[in-house]
Motif scaffolding. Structure first.
Motif, short mmCIF file in Angstrom:
data_model
loop_
_atom_site.label_atom_id
_atom_site.label_comp_id
_atom_site.label_asym_id
_atom_site.label_seq_id
_atom_site.Cartn_x
_atom_site.Cartn_y
_atom_site.Cartn_z
N ILE A 1 0.85 -1.20 0.00
CA ILE A 1 0.00 0.00 0.00
C ILE A 1 0.88 1.25 0.00
CG2 ILE A 1 -1.67 1.33 1.35
CD1 ILE A 1 -2.62 -1.40 2.53
N ALA A 2 1.91 1.20 0.85
CA ALA A 2 2.75 2.39 1.04
C ALA A 2 3.76 2.58 -0.08
CB ALA A 2 3.48 2.27 2.37
N HIS A 3 4.17 1.50 -0.72
CA HIS A 3 5.24 1.58 -1.73
C HIS A 3 4.76 0.94 -3.04
CE1 HIS A 3 7.63 2.64 1.72
NE2 HIS A 3 7.32 1.51 2.30
N PRO A 4 4.14 1.75 -3.90
CA PRO A 4 3.51 1.20 -5.11
C PRO A 4 4.48 0.41 -6.00
CG PRO A 4 2.94 3.51 -4.82
CD PRO A 4 3.97 3.20 -3.77
N GLN A 5 5.78 0.72 -5.92
CA GLN A 5 6.74 0.05 -6.80
C GLN A 5 7.28 -1.25 -6.20
OE1 GLN A 5 7.19 2.47 -4.80
NE2 GLN A 5 9.31 2.79 -4.16
N LEU A 6 6.92 -1.52 -4.94
CA LEU A 6 7.47 -2.71 -4.27
C LEU A 6 6.81 -4.00 -4.77
CD1 LEU A 6 9.24 -4.03 -2.06
CD2 LEU A 6 7.33 -3.68 -0.47
N GLU A 7 7.65 -4.93 -5.22
CA GLU A 7 7.16 -6.25 -5.65
C GLU A 7 8.12 -7.32 -5.14
OE1 GLU A 7 7.08 -6.15 -9.90
OE2 GLU A 7 5.28 -4.90 -9.98
N PRO A 8 7.62 -8.52 -4.86
CA PRO A 8 8.53 -9.60 -4.50
C PRO A 8 9.44 -9.91 -5.72
CG PRO A 8 6.23 -10.18 -4.05
CD PRO A 8 6.22 -8.94 -4.88
N PRO A 9 10.58 -10.56 -5.55
CA PRO A 9 11.08 -11.10 -4.29
C PRO A 9 11.81 -10.07 -3.44
CG PRO A 9 12.56 -11.69 -6.09
CD PRO A 9 11.42 -10.91 -6.71
N PHE A 10 11.74 -10.26 -2.12
CA PHE A 10 12.52 -9.46 -1.18
C PHE A 10 12.67 -10.24 0.12
CE2 PHE A 10 8.05 -7.88 -1.14
CZ PHE A 10 7.69 -8.16 0.17
N LEU A 11 13.54 -9.72 0.98
CA LEU A 11 13.74 -10.33 2.29
C LEU A 11 12.99 -9.49 3.31
CD1 LEU A 11 15.32 -12.64 3.76
CD2 LEU A 11 17.09 -10.94 4.24
N CYS A 12 12.22 -10.15 4.17
CA CYS A 12 11.36 -9.39 5.09
C CYS A 12 11.57 -9.80 6.55
CB CYS A 12 9.90 -9.61 4.70
SG CYS A 12 8.77 -8.55 5.64
N LEU A 13 11.70 -8.81 7.38
CA LEU A 13 11.73 -9.02 8.83
C LEU A 13 10.33 -8.70 9.34
CD1 LEU A 13 13.42 -9.42 11.50
CD2 LEU A 13 13.68 -6.93 11.51
N VAL A 14 9.64 -9.73 9.83
CA VAL A 14 8.29 -9.53 10.37
C VAL A 14 8.37 -9.56 11.89
CG1 VAL A 14 5.91 -10.36 10.41
CG2 VAL A 14 7.30 -10.71 8.37
N VAL A 15 8.10 -8.42 12.50
CA VAL A 15 8.24 -8.31 13.95
C VAL A 15 6.95 -7.72 14.54
CG1 VAL A 15 10.70 -8.29 14.46
CG2 VAL A 15 9.72 -6.30 13.37
N SER A 16 6.19 -8.59 15.21
CA SER A 16 4.92 -8.13 15.76
C SER A 16 4.86 -8.49 17.24
CB SER A 16 3.76 -8.76 15.00
OG SER A 16 3.64 -10.12 15.35
N GLY A 17 3.67 -8.32 17.84
CA GLY A 17 3.52 -8.66 19.24
C GLY A 17 3.58 -10.17 19.46
N GLY A 18 3.21 -10.94 18.46
CA GLY A 18 3.16 -12.39 18.63
C GLY A 18 4.18 -13.17 17.83
N HIS A 19 4.86 -12.51 16.87
CA HIS A 19 5.75 -13.25 15.97
C HIS A 19 7.01 -12.47 15.62
CE1 HIS A 19 1.72 -14.87 15.33
NE2 HIS A 19 2.34 -16.02 15.17
N SER A 20 8.09 -13.19 15.41
CA SER A 20 9.30 -12.58 14.86
C SER A 20 9.89 -13.57 13.87
CB SER A 20 10.34 -12.32 15.95
OG SER A 20 9.81 -11.42 16.89
N HIS A 21 9.91 -13.18 12.61
CA HIS A 21 10.37 -14.07 11.55
C HIS A 21 11.25 -13.32 10.57
CE1 HIS A 21 7.83 -17.34 12.69
NE2 HIS A 21 6.71 -16.90 12.15
N LEU A 22 12.22 -14.04 10.03
CA LEU A 22 12.94 -13.57 8.85
C LEU A 22 12.43 -14.41 7.69
CD1 LEU A 22 16.76 -13.07 9.48
CD2 LEU A 22 15.22 -11.60 8.18
#
Ligand code: KG4
Ligand code: ZN
Length: 335
Positions: A121-142
């Motif tokens: 939503i925030a970055h119209p040009q962003l498309e996979p593939p990419f590396l993502c760090l997901v850090v929330s209240g319940g999860h932390s994943h690379l």
């Protein structure tokens, strides 16, 4: 393709209308945080009840704000996993009802996939593939995001999630729930070198995280100081703790980027709002010539717009569900 999206996996009742995965026509969030604060955390039973009370009004407001009637919607996207099961089920059952009543497709969305999609939503040009760090209240994943609906987990927390560690350390320091944002603010006024804290590693797993030892070190430090009548400088302790968490997260993230050859890095989830993490990763990516994408602050926490964004790509991949869709409390992102 206009999707009505519903999110109720934790303590936010949210609905949004999103067009073609990237354009948010409306986004409404009813937060229960004030009510849970007095208990120091989310009380699942209360969360479910409030979702039930709020979901119709929140959804109606999302449609009204988008100036659309339900008949003008092309599909219903809903968070079906992971989350507090009673809370998730409110959204799932409501979405099933809407799908049945309108005949529009029902699209189940994994909550963490939604957090990643906040970046579309925030970055119209962003498309996979990419590396993502997901850090929330319940999860932390690379996570390697290989395609919009194809994921490979390469690292995860062995104990507390990053947000959970922030909240527990913040609570010990006397901040209200959820403490991550308060700790962040205090940290900005403190000295990160004031207290020496451990940076736990997971033996043999270079991309995994562990935060419980760090959290315990903060709690012990506070207890020892209290027993000895010593003063702890909260801003300095907050800064030292935040520095340690950011060090743990960013070192794994950057090492994985190098090992797996990614120059496009994305951060997602509630902790992506953290100023220390954003600052450190911005600096590191600038030095290395990598592109870094983070959501704007309103899209970091739980919302339904991100569910509508991911829902579009799930629909494109043919991932729709029947009325036998069930909520799931715990589900890996890559299944
Ligand atoms: O993604 P999210 O809204 O909910 C889950 O899916 O879990 O994440 C909420 C978490 C909480 O632990 C909250 O304290 C943390 O994100 N958080 C922060 C900040 N803002 C929110 N943690 C550190 N610094 C922040 N600025
Ligand atoms: Zn979330």
């Amino acid at each position: 393709m206009r999707l009505l999206a519903i999110e109720s996996s934790c303590d936010e009742t949210a609905a949004a209308v999103v067009e073609d995965g990237r354009h948010v026509l409306s986004s409404v969030i009813h937060s229960q945080v004030e009510e849970h604060r007095q208990y120091g955390g989310v009380v699942p039973e209360i969360a479910s009840r409030r979702h039930t009370e709020q979901i119709i009004a929140v959804t109606q407001k999302a449609l009204d704000n988008a100036q659309l009637a339900l008949e003008q919607i092309d599909g219903i996207a809903v968070t079906y996993a992971p989350g507090l099961i009673g809370a998730v089920l409110v959204g799932v059952n409501f979405a099933k009802g809407l799908s049945l009543a309108t005949g529009k497709p029902l699209i189940p969305v994994h909550h963490l996939r939604g957090h990643i999609a906040a970046n579309y939503i925030a970055h119209p040009q962003l498309e996979p593939p990419f590396l993502c760090l997901v850090v929330s209240g319940g999860h932390s994943h690379l996570i390697e995001v290989l395609g919009y609906t194809t994921f490979r987990i390469i690292g995860r927390t062995r104990d507390d999630a990053a947000g959970e560690a922030f909240d527990k350390a913040a609570r010990a320091m006397g901040f209200p729930y959820p403490g991550g944002v308060y700790l962040d603010r205090a940290a900005q006024a403190g000295n990160p070198a004031a207290y020496r804290l451990p940076l736990p590693r997971v033996e043999g797993s270079p991309y995994d995280f562990s935060f419980s030892g760090l959290k315990t070190a903060v709690i012990n430090l506070l207890h020892n100081a209290a027993q000895k009548g010593e003063t702890i400088h909260t801003n300095d302790l907050a800064a030292s703790f935040q520095h340690a968490v950011v060090q743990i997260l960013s070192s794994r993230f950057l090492a994985a980027a190098e090992q797996f050859g990614y120059q496009k890095l994305v951060i997602a989830g509630g902790v992506s709002a953290n100023s220390g993490l954003r600052g450190k990763m911005e600096e590191a990516c600038r030095q290395r010539g990598y592109s870094l994408y983070v959501p704007p602050l309103p899209l970091c926490g739980d919302n339904a717009a991100m569910i509508g964004a991911q829902g579009y790509y799930e629909w494109q991949a043919g991932h729709t569900a029947g009325l036998d869709l069930n909520g799931i409390a715990s589900l890996p992102i890559d299944c």
